[in-house]
Motif scaffolding. Structure first.
Motif, PDB file in Angstrom:
ATOM      1  N   THR A  27       3.763  14.918   6.305  1.00  9.10           N
ATOM      2  CA  THR A  27       5.088  15.314   6.706  1.00  9.10           C
ATOM      3  C   THR A  27       5.440  14.428   8.061  1.00  9.10           C
ATOM      4  OG1 THR A  27       4.944  17.133   8.238  1.00  9.10           O
ATOM      5  CG2 THR A  27       5.102  17.375   5.897  1.00  9.10           C
ATOM      6  N   THR A  28       6.573  14.404   8.410  1.00  8.30           N
ATOM      7  CA  THR A  28       6.933  13.578   9.681  1.00  8.30           C
ATOM      8  C   THR A  28       6.600  14.421  10.936  1.00  8.30           C
ATOM      9  OG1 THR A  28       8.875  12.841   8.399  1.00  8.30           O
ATOM     10  CG2 THR A  28       9.004  12.391  10.664  1.00  8.30           C
ATOM     11  N   LEU A  29       6.550  15.718  10.660  1.00 11.39           N
ATOM     12  CA  LEU A  29       6.123  16.505  11.780  1.00 11.39           C
ATOM     13  C   LEU A  29       4.625  16.221  12.220  1.00 11.39           C
ATOM     14  CD1 LEU A  29       7.747  20.050  11.154  1.00 11.39           C
ATOM     15  CD2 LEU A  29       8.069  18.840  13.157  1.00 11.39           C
ATOM     16  N   ASP A  30       3.851  16.094  11.066  1.00 10.59           N
ATOM     17  CA  ASP A  30       2.470  15.668  11.460  1.00 10.59           C
ATOM     18  C   ASP A  30       2.172  14.166  11.183  1.00 10.59           C
ATOM     19  OD1 ASP A  30       1.548  18.363  11.429  1.00 10.59           O
ATOM     20  OD2 ASP A  30       1.479  18.425   9.118  1.00 10.59           O
ATOM     21  N   ALA A  31       3.159  13.483  11.493  1.00  9.33           N
ATOM     22  CA  ALA A  31       2.944  11.896  11.119  1.00  9.33           C
ATOM     23  C   ALA A  31       2.030  11.484  12.377  1.00  9.33           C
ATOM     24  CB  ALA A  31       4.098  11.119  11.033  1.00  9.33           C
ATOM     25  N   ASP A  32       1.473  10.330  12.090  1.00 11.14           N
ATOM     26  CA  ASP A  32       0.670   9.413  13.094  1.00 11.14           C
ATOM     27  C   ASP A  32       1.216   8.031  13.196  1.00 11.14           C
ATOM     28  OD1 ASP A  32      -1.576   7.637  11.755  1.00 11.14           O
ATOM     29  OD2 ASP A  32      -1.668   9.826  10.902  1.00 11.14           O
ATOM     30  N   TYR A  33       1.234   7.430  14.177  1.00  5.37           N
ATOM     31  CA  TYR A  33       1.901   6.075  14.370  1.00  5.37           C
ATOM     32  C   TYR A  33       0.958   5.054  13.437  1.00  5.37           C
ATOM     33  CZ  TYR A  33       5.447   7.317  18.017  1.00  5.37           C
ATOM     34  OH  TYR A  33       6.284   8.013  18.594  1.00  5.37           O
ATOM     35  N   GLU A  34      -0.185   5.383  13.518  1.00  2.00           N
ATOM     36  CA  GLU A  34      -1.079   4.353  12.860  1.00  2.00           C
ATOM     37  C   GLU A  34      -0.777   3.974  11.423  1.00  2.00           C
ATOM     38  OE1 GLU A  34      -5.328   5.096  13.710  1.00  2.00           O
ATOM     39  OE2 GLU A  34      -5.836   3.678  12.614  1.00  2.00           O
ATOM     40  N   ASP A  35      -0.393   5.248  10.909  1.00  2.00           N
ATOM     41  CA  ASP A  35       0.000   5.273   9.437  1.00  2.00           C
ATOM     42  C   ASP A  35       1.537   4.467   9.416  1.00  2.00           C
ATOM     43  OD1 ASP A  35       0.376   5.728   6.478  1.00  2.00           O
ATOM     44  OD2 ASP A  35       2.115   6.960   7.250  1.00  2.00           O
ATOM     45  N   TYR A  36       2.427   4.658  10.305  1.00  2.00           N
ATOM     46  CA  TYR A  36       3.585   3.899  10.109  1.00  2.00           C
ATOM     47  C   TYR A  36       3.480   2.407  10.238  1.00  2.00           C
ATOM     48  CZ  TYR A  36       7.053   7.423   9.304  1.00  2.00           C
ATOM     49  OH  TYR A  36       7.740   8.335   8.942  1.00  2.00           O
ATOM     50  N   GLU A  37       2.539   2.015  11.475  1.00  2.00           N
ATOM     51  CA  GLU A  37       2.082   0.725  11.776  1.00  2.00           C
ATOM     52  C   GLU A  37       1.523   0.053  10.559  1.00  2.00           C
ATOM     53  OE1 GLU A  37       1.994   1.457  16.523  1.00  2.00           O
ATOM     54  OE2 GLU A  37       0.052   1.244  15.509  1.00  2.00           O
ATOM     55  N   ARG A  38       0.427   0.640   9.937  1.00  2.00           N
ATOM     56  CA  ARG A  38      -0.171  -0.112   8.779  1.00  2.00           C
ATOM     57  C   ARG A  38       0.916  -0.351   7.819  1.00  2.00           C
ATOM     58  NH1 ARG A  38      -2.907   1.857   4.409  1.00  2.00           N
ATOM     59  NH2 ARG A  38      -4.418   0.107   3.509  1.00  2.00           N
ATOM     60  N   VAL A  63       0.976  -1.157  -0.060  1.00  2.00           N
ATOM     61  CA  VAL A  63       0.031   0.062  -0.098  1.00  2.00           C
ATOM     62  C   VAL A  63       0.737   1.233  -0.169  1.00  2.00           C
ATOM     63  CG1 VAL A  63      -2.089  -1.134   1.468  1.00  2.00           C
ATOM     64  CG2 VAL A  63      -0.087  -0.243   2.688  1.00  2.00           C
ATOM     65  N   ALA A  64       0.239   2.370  -0.594  1.00  2.00           N
ATOM     66  CA  ALA A  64       1.224   3.603  -0.465  1.00  2.00           C
ATOM     67  C   ALA A  64       0.494   4.308   1.012  1.00  2.00           C
ATOM     68  CB  ALA A  64       0.621   4.713  -1.492  1.00  2.00           C
ATOM     69  N   SER A  94       6.647   6.789   5.869  1.00  2.00           N
ATOM     70  CA  SER A  94       6.539   5.191   6.063  1.00  2.00           C
ATOM     71  C   SER A  94       6.751   4.346   4.887  1.00  2.00           C
ATOM     72  CB  SER A  94       4.952   5.123   6.667  1.00  2.00           C
ATOM     73  OG  SER A  94       4.146   5.558   5.474  1.00  2.00           O
ATOM     74  N   TYR A  95       6.408   4.854   3.881  1.00  2.00           N
ATOM     75  CA  TYR A  95       6.568   4.080   2.633  1.00  2.00           C
ATOM     76  C   TYR A  95       8.138   3.950   2.217  1.00  2.00           C
ATOM     77  CZ  TYR A  95       5.588   2.413  -2.172  1.00  2.00           C
ATOM     78  OH  TYR A  95       5.454   1.672  -3.179  1.00  2.00           O
ATOM     79  N   CYS A  96       8.661   4.884   2.321  1.00  2.00           N
ATOM     80  CA  CYS A  96      10.251   4.893   2.225  1.00  2.00           C
ATOM     81  C   CYS A  96      10.936   3.937   3.246  1.00  2.00           C
ATOM     82  CB  CYS A  96      10.862   6.274   2.170  1.00  2.00           C
ATOM     83  SG  CYS A  96      10.612   7.001   0.818  1.00  2.00           S
ATOM     84  N   THR A  97      10.523   4.100   4.553  1.00  2.00           N
ATOM     85  CA  THR A  97      10.935   3.081   5.541  1.00  2.00           C
ATOM     86  C   THR A  97      11.027   1.736   5.164  1.00  2.00           C
ATOM     87  OG1 THR A  97      10.639   4.936   7.306  1.00  2.00           O
ATOM     88  CG2 THR A  97      10.806   2.833   8.094  1.00  2.00           C
ATOM     89  N   ARG A 136      -8.191   7.319  -0.359  1.00  2.00           N
ATOM     90  CA  ARG A 136      -9.359   6.797   0.057  1.00  2.00           C
ATOM     91  C   ARG A 136      -9.339   6.352   1.565  1.00  2.00           C
ATOM     92  NH1 ARG A 136     -11.168   3.417  -4.038  1.00  2.00           N
ATOM     93  NH2 ARG A 136     -10.313   1.677  -2.710  1.00  2.00           N
ATOM     94  N   HIS A 137      -8.143   5.313   1.618  1.00  2.00           N
ATOM     95  CA  HIS A 137      -7.985   4.739   2.960  1.00  2.00           C
ATOM     96  C   HIS A 137      -7.624   6.008   4.136  1.00  2.00           C
ATOM     97  CE1 HIS A 137      -6.905   1.783   6.152  1.00  2.00           C
ATOM     98  NE2 HIS A 137      -5.868   2.784   6.338  1.00  2.00           N
ATOM     99  N   GLY A 138      -6.788   6.763   3.737  1.00  2.00           N
ATOM    100  CA  GLY A 138      -6.793   8.000   4.725  1.00  2.00           C
ATOM    101  C   GLY A 138      -7.545   8.459   5.234  1.00  2.00           C
TER     102      GLY A 138
END
Ligand SMILES: NC(=O)c1ccc[n+]([C@@H]2O[C@H](COP(=O)([O-])OP(=O)(O)OC[C@H]3O[C@@H](n4cnc5c(N)ncnc54)[C@H](O)[C@@H]3O)[C@@H](O)[C@H]2O)c1
Length: 283
Positions: free
Chosen positions: A100-111, A94-95, A156-159, A202-204
């Protein structure tokens, strides 16, 4: 004769996009059987319907690659069903969200890490013994151009995609050192015309129960109209050509090749160039 003839192949995320095109191309090149899976069952069933009756046995099952126990059970089931597994295409992905990292949420990284990184690790760990046992195995893990180029708002995607490269090259070095009969390929697609950007938007917004902002719509439009250009069938052909030639690394599309060159020539300046390019393209 295609090196894929007679092979038993597994493709994750085969309900659409590159995975669907890979499944079609494997059947066209004479695979004996293709096991397709996806989390979205209607898409999976549609692709299974397209493939059946074309000469290969099709095994279709719902699978969430982020679910370790489910992947373990699936690998046992597929191996028992066919008696052998030669090739695994860890394609599901998934994309991520586009904050940005300043606004990021953990849920996005986890998914994103659960699907794009852990999904690849799950598939590899559970199927690798079967690929070795086949005596003629091939592991194909799908990274991205973002497996060597980092871009703003794709944290999250690049990581995940950088990690897929490191993980896959580790497996390759082990197979070579220990003389195991498994070839290993990491795939770095550039922009391929699929629904990946639309699905992410759509997911976001569904997760947050809101409409997309103008900036999010502009970014998705940019990707859909300007960056995701290569037809998925062409991407699948390039991947399978690379698999047949036992390429350790397959870059898909002229954009993936150009960016690879740029990053190798100017490794320290690449983030600055990515920032300039993003500012110019998106704003
Ligand atoms: N399209 C591009 O430009 C591009 C570029 C670089 C890399 N990639 C990579 O190619 C792969 C395929 O992407 P695509 O462009 O075909 O996108 P896509 O959205 O068309 O297809 C991805 C498929 O994976 C499935 N999927 C999502 N989460 C899943 C999960 N948890 N378990 C199982 N299946 C799941 C989706 O339902 C979908 O069918 C991904 O790994 C993606 O990161 C795509």
């Amino acid at each position: 004769m295609s090196a894929l003839r007679g092979k038993v192949c597994v493709v994750t995320g085969a309900g659409s996009g590159i995975g669907r095109a890979l499944a079609h191309a494997l059947v066209a090149r004479g695979a004996r059987a293709v096991a397709i899976s996806d989390v979205v069952e209607p898409n999976l069933e549609r692709v299974a319907g397209e493939l059946r009756g074309r000469g290969a046995e099709i095994h279709a099952a719902r699978l969430d690659v982020a679910d370790r126990a489910a992947v373990a059970a699936y690998a046992r089931d597929v191996a028992a069903h066919f008696g052998v597994v030669h090739q695994l295409y860890n394609n599901a992905g998934v994309a991520g969200g586009s904050r940005t990292t300043l606004d990021a949420d953990y849920e996005d990284y986890e998914r994103v890490l659960a699907i794009n990184l852990w999904g690849v690790v799950h598939g590899t760990l559970e199927f690798l013994p079967h690929l070795v046992a086949s005596g003629d195995g091939h592991l194909i893990n799908v990274s991205s151009l973002n497996g060597y180029l980092a871009q703003p708002q794709l944290g999250s995607y690049c990581t995940a995609k950088f990690a897929v490269r490191g993980f896959t090259e580790t497996v390759r070095s082990e197979m070579l050192r220990d003389r195991k009969p498994v070839r290993v390929t990491v795939v770095h697609p550039g922009g391929v015309r699929t629904d990946i950007a639309t699905n992410a938007l759509r997911h976001g917004t569904e997760r947050e129960g809101r409409e997309p902002t103008a900036a999010e719509q502009a970014r998705a439009k940019l990707y859909n109209e300007k960056l995701l250009k290569l037809p998925a069938d062409d991407a699948a052909r390039i991947v399978l050509d690379g698999v047949e030639k036992n390429r350790p690394r397959v870059r898909v599309g002229s954009d993936a090749k150009a960016v690879d060159l740029l990053v190798r020539l100017l490794p320290a300046q690449a983030p600055r160039l990515a920032a300039l390019l993003d500012r110019r393209l998106v704003r």
